[in-house]
Design a protein around this motif. Structure first.
Motif, mmCIF file in Angstrom:
data_model
loop_
_atom_site.group_PDB
_atom_site.id
_atom_site.type_symbol
_atom_site.label_atom_id
_atom_site.label_comp_id
_atom_site.label_asym_id
_atom_site.label_seq_id
_atom_site.Cartn_x
_atom_site.Cartn_y
_atom_site.Cartn_z
ATOM 1 N N ALA A 1 -13.194 -53.667 48.767
ATOM 2 C CA ALA A 1 -13.771 -53.607 49.953
ATOM 3 C C ALA A 1 -14.354 -52.319 50.398
ATOM 4 N N ARG A 2 -13.275 -51.492 50.208
ATOM 5 C CA ARG A 2 -13.480 -49.946 50.426
ATOM 6 C C ARG A 2 -14.677 -49.371 49.390
ATOM 7 N N ASN A 3 -14.823 -50.018 48.207
ATOM 8 C CA ASN A 3 -15.535 -49.282 47.206
ATOM 9 C C ASN A 3 -16.959 -49.912 47.463
ATOM 10 N N ILE A 4 -17.209 -51.330 48.016
ATOM 11 C CA ILE A 4 -18.644 -51.714 48.377
ATOM 12 C C ILE A 4 -18.973 -50.945 49.691
ATOM 13 N N LEU A 5 -17.982 -50.750 50.688
ATOM 14 C CA LEU A 5 -18.410 -49.818 51.871
ATOM 15 C C LEU A 5 -18.944 -48.434 51.324
ATOM 16 N N ASP A 6 -18.119 -47.770 50.387
ATOM 17 C CA ASP A 6 -18.608 -46.454 49.750
ATOM 18 C C ASP A 6 -20.032 -46.661 49.510
ATOM 19 N N LYS A 7 -20.295 -47.626 48.557
ATOM 20 C CA LYS A 7 -21.857 -47.825 47.943
ATOM 21 C C LYS A 7 -22.563 -48.047 49.029
ATOM 22 N N ILE A 8 -22.401 -48.701 49.956
ATOM 23 C CA ILE A 8 -23.394 -48.873 51.212
ATOM 24 C C ILE A 8 -23.722 -47.577 51.861
ATOM 25 N N LYS A 9 -22.536 -46.579 51.773
ATOM 26 C CA LYS A 9 -22.790 -45.236 52.500
ATOM 27 C C LYS A 9 -23.701 -44.313 51.557
ATOM 28 N N ILE A 10 -23.440 -44.507 50.335
ATOM 29 C CA ILE A 10 -24.162 -43.672 49.473
ATOM 30 C C ILE A 10 -25.637 -44.075 49.345
ATOM 31 N N ILE A 11 -25.767 -45.365 49.099
ATOM 32 C CA ILE A 11 -27.133 -45.766 48.774
ATOM 33 C C ILE A 11 -27.864 -46.253 50.005
ATOM 34 N N GLY A 12 -27.252 -46.569 51.190
ATOM 35 C CA GLY A 12 -28.133 -47.043 52.418
ATOM 36 C C GLY A 12 -28.475 -48.436 52.292
ATOM 37 N N LEU A 13 -29.120 -48.785 53.459
ATOM 38 C CA LEU A 13 -29.739 -50.384 53.377
ATOM 39 C C LEU A 13 -31.107 -50.129 53.510
ATOM 40 N N ASP A 14 -31.724 -49.046 53.652
ATOM 41 C CA ASP A 14 -33.049 -48.805 54.130
ATOM 42 C C ASP A 14 -34.046 -49.064 52.738
ATOM 43 N N GLY A 15 -35.172 -49.737 52.907
ATOM 44 C CA GLY A 15 -36.068 -49.913 51.881
ATOM 45 C C GLY A 15 -35.493 -50.595 50.652
ATOM 46 N N LYS A 16 -35.491 -49.772 49.480
ATOM 47 C CA LYS A 16 -35.066 -50.737 48.468
ATOM 48 C C LYS A 16 -33.472 -50.800 48.264
ATOM 49 N N GLY A 17 -32.833 -49.869 49.317
ATOM 50 C CA GLY A 17 -31.426 -49.808 49.257
ATOM 51 C C GLY A 17 -30.671 -51.307 49.348
ATOM 52 N N LEU A 18 -31.090 -52.000 50.213
ATOM 53 C CA LEU A 18 -30.388 -53.243 50.293
ATOM 54 C C LEU A 18 -30.392 -54.107 49.035
ATOM 55 N N TYR A 19 -31.575 -54.064 48.136
ATOM 56 C CA TYR A 19 -31.642 -54.743 46.991
ATOM 57 C C TYR A 19 -30.743 -53.972 45.888
ATOM 58 N N PHE A 20 -30.449 -52.668 45.780
ATOM 59 C CA PHE A 20 -29.563 -52.267 45.221
ATOM 60 C C PHE A 20 -28.222 -52.607 45.366
ATOM 61 N N ILE A 21 -27.763 -52.375 46.622
ATOM 62 C CA ILE A 21 -26.472 -52.863 47.221
ATOM 63 C C ILE A 21 -26.199 -54.432 46.677
ATOM 64 N N ASP A 22 -27.227 -55.203 47.035
ATOM 65 C CA ASP A 22 -27.117 -56.698 46.398
ATOM 66 C C ASP A 22 -26.611 -56.716 44.996
ATOM 67 N N ARG B 1 -23.791 -54.184 55.943
ATOM 68 C CA ARG B 1 -22.630 -53.348 56.295
ATOM 69 C C ARG B 1 -21.779 -54.007 57.321
ATOM 70 N N GLU B 2 -22.328 -54.746 58.163
ATOM 71 C CA GLU B 2 -21.482 -55.204 59.156
ATOM 72 C C GLU B 2 -20.448 -56.435 58.621
ATOM 73 N N ILE B 3 -21.072 -56.954 57.487
ATOM 74 C CA ILE B 3 -20.276 -58.033 56.808
ATOM 75 C C ILE B 3 -19.077 -57.212 55.947
ATOM 76 N N PHE B 4 -19.283 -56.076 55.357
ATOM 77 C CA PHE B 4 -18.329 -55.657 54.449
ATOM 78 C C PHE B 4 -17.248 -54.898 55.312
ATOM 79 N N GLU B 5 -17.948 -54.264 56.479
ATOM 80 C CA GLU B 5 -16.807 -53.605 57.389
ATOM 81 C C GLU B 5 -15.936 -54.721 57.963
ATOM 82 N N ALA B 6 -16.306 -55.840 58.159
ATOM 83 C CA ALA B 6 -15.359 -57.027 58.796
ATOM 84 C C ALA B 6 -14.529 -57.677 57.280
ATOM 85 N N VAL B 7 -15.140 -57.480 56.309
ATOM 86 C CA VAL B 7 -14.265 -57.978 55.174
ATOM 87 C C VAL B 7 -13.025 -57.123 55.291
#
Ligand code: FEO
Length: 175
Positions: free
Chosen positions: A134-155, A84-90
């Protein structure tokens, strides 16, 4: 014929695009270190695109009979809390680049330098796309989250963006 002010603005942009490339290359290295294949591929590809942007301006300055000049390029950030910090910075970085591109467009228009005004329109459109992405990716992070398998799906999702960009040709080979 470029005015000295326009040469300075374009040289500053050359440096900023070079810096942008280093920023994304370093982020890609962080992602690779974390085992995030999709993010690595997206960020590394983005770094190549930024080098294409740099070369596009470099060539324009040369074609106008001036000498492009590189300045000092700062060290990019190399440690991040999470994706999340990466794509906010992007996103923040792309907004800064957009502001600088608009500054060039405005200066060219004011100076009736229509060749540069026309040249910079490609970047105006490109910035619009990059901010949206960049905004689309941040939206996906917001929807999916980074917990559990979230990070895998975001990737996975970010990897799909990279594949789509790659299929679209990108602009790493810009001349
Ligand atoms: Fe070349 Fe992403 O700005």
């Amino acid at each position: 014929m470029l005015s000295p002010k326009m040469v300075d603005l374009l040289n500053a942009q050359v440096n900023l695009e070079f810096f942008s490339s280093n920023v994304y290359l370093q982020m890609g290295a962080w992602a690779d270190n974390e085992g995030l294949e999709g993010c690595t591929s997206f960020l590394t590809m983005h770094a190549d695109e930024e080098m294409g942007h740099m070369r596009r301006i470099w060539n324009y300055v040369q074609e106008a009979g001036e000498m492009p000049k590189l300045g000092t390029i700062p060290e990019p950030q190399n440690s991040f809390k999470d994706v999340r910090e990466i794509f906010e910075a992007v996103y923040e970085h792309e907004k800064l680049v957009t502001a600088k591109i608009h500054e060039i467009a405005h200066a060219a228009f004011e100076a009736k330098d229509m060749a540069t005004f026309n040249f910079i329109q490609w970047f105006v459109a490109e910035q619009h796309e990059e901010e949206t992405l960049a905004r689309n990716i941040l939206d996906k992070i917001k929807i999916i989250g980074l917990d559990g398998k979230g990070l895998y799906f975001i990737d996975q999702e970010v990897g799909k963006f990279a594949a789509a960009e790659s299929a679209g040709g990108g602009d790493a080979s810009a001349t």
